[in-house]
Design an enzyme around this catalytic site. Structure first.
Site, PDB file in Angstrom:
ATOM      1  N   HIS A 209      -6.891  -6.877  -0.165  1.00 41.16           N
ATOM      2  CA  HIS A 209      -5.888  -6.116  -0.018  1.00 41.16           C
ATOM      3  C   HIS A 209      -4.872  -6.171   0.904  1.00 41.16           C
ATOM      4  CE1 HIS A 209      -4.279  -2.073  -0.419  1.00 41.16           C
ATOM      5  NE2 HIS A 209      -4.468  -1.740   0.858  1.00 41.16           N
TER       6      HIS A 209
ATOM      7  N   TRP B  41      -8.811   7.994  -1.351  1.00 42.14           N
ATOM      8  CA  TRP B  41      -8.053   8.819  -2.100  1.00 42.14           C
ATOM      9  C   TRP B  41      -8.214  10.177  -2.271  1.00 42.14           C
ATOM     10  CZ3 TRP B  41      -4.240   6.636  -6.424  1.00 42.14           C
ATOM     11  CH2 TRP B  41      -3.580   5.655  -5.761  1.00 42.14           C
TER      12      TRP B  41
ATOM     13  N   ASP C 285       0.773  -1.081  -0.051  1.00 39.00           N
ATOM     14  CA  ASP C 285       0.123   0.063  -0.130  1.00 39.00           C
ATOM     15  C   ASP C 285       0.965   1.160  -0.115  1.00 39.00           C
ATOM     16  OD1 ASP C 285      -2.941   0.613   0.380  1.00 39.00           O
ATOM     17  OD2 ASP C 285      -1.691   2.051   1.931  1.00 39.00           O
TER      18      ASP C 285
END
Length: 297
Positions: free
Chosen positions: A274, A154, A108
């Site tokens: 993720h 984001w 990440d």
């Protein structure tokens, strides 16, 4: 915590900041830097670090702005939270331990720091594994509705201060759990000790602000640094691993995008979403170890 048995935990001066660092003390072995993601700490490596302790000096810092590391004041360009600044911290950390070069893995946000480190310090980078990212510049450039809905943070976190900070600060734990469990199958993937650490630090307003600055930098100065590279590609071996049930799989051709940024690229999806180092740590470790073994010189 579990997984870090025998590891040291220190505050280490790295240039202008002090970083909280977990490491196994084996300074005579090759360095392996493990760089965590958002909104976590070095605790995320608890299940993966032991796989490498026998053969590497495993070094797990909290990035600047995160966990127990310093949260320096920012500026109008967000430069203290640029990936270049964070990568410089990693170079100073290696210098502290006397390492000229390192093997490197990031997840990440930490993967974005790893990418910048490899660009800025190619002679110090043996090989790189990146977990569940495509390049920052290309992800913004290829944004569509599906990606924007999945990675809404984001676009939320880059709003001008202090609006995101105030909204997150109203209930940090609720935000953290909503954001993170949306990217996986639920909070049960997080070890209780790791989760407690993530949440403890996330209640600090300075941490919340620093993390927002990390994202503001990604959407501005980090892209400017990418553009200034003039299309130069990474030359060291690069491995990319992503989750078969994650956003990278759905929204991007990770290998194609990384081949625009690096000369030697390999990789594939693993079963997971993720947070691969916590969901499928054994599979990640085996894939990384095989890759590193192939590229020893």
């Amino acid at each position: 915590m579990q997984g870090f048995d025998g590891f040291h935990e220190e505050q280490i001066a790295c240039g202008t900041v002090s970083l909280r660092v977990r490491h196994n003390g084996a300074v005579d072995r090759p360095a392996l830097l493990l760089l965590h993601g958002y909104p976590q700490t070095s605790a995320m490596w608890h299940a993966l670090a032991p796989h490498f302790s026998e053969n590497y000096h495993v070094i797990c810092p909290d990035l600047r702005g995160y966990g127990g590391s310093d949260k320096p004041p920012t500026d109008a360009e967000h430069s203290p939270y640029s990936k270049r600044a964070m990568a410089t911290d990693m170079g100073n950390l290696l210098n502290h331990f006397g390492h000229e070069e390192t093997w490197l893995c990031g997840h990440d946000r930490g993967a974005r720091v790893a990418h910048r480190f490899a660009i800025d310090h190619p002679a110090r980078t043996r090989a790189v594994t990146l977990l569940d990212i495509a390049p920052t510049r290309e992800m913004y450039a290829h944004t569509d509705a599906e990606f924007a809905k999945a990675y809404w943070h984001w676009f939320f976190l880059i709003l001008p201060a202090p609006q995101p900070e105030r909204m997150i600060g109203a209930d940090p734990e609720a935000y953290w759990r909503f954001k993170c469990t949306a990217l996986t199958r639920g909070s049960e993937i997080f070890h209780p000790d790791a989760l407690a650490e993530y949440l403890r630090y996330f209640h600090d307003p300075a941490t919340i602000h620093a993390m927002c600055e990390d994202y503001r930098a990604a959407a501005s100065i980090d892209i400017a640094h990418d553009e200034a590279d003039g299309g130069a590609k990474l030359t060291m071996p690069l491995q990319v691993i992503w989750g078969s049930r994650g956003v990278i799989e759905r929204c991007f051709d990770a290998l194609a995008l990384w081949r625009e940024r690096a000369e030697q690229v390999e990789g594939h999806a693993l079963e997971g979403a993720h947070f691969l180092a916590e969901e499928v740590p054994d599979a990640v470790a085996q894939t990384m170890a095989a890759f590193f073994d192939r590229h020893r010189r």
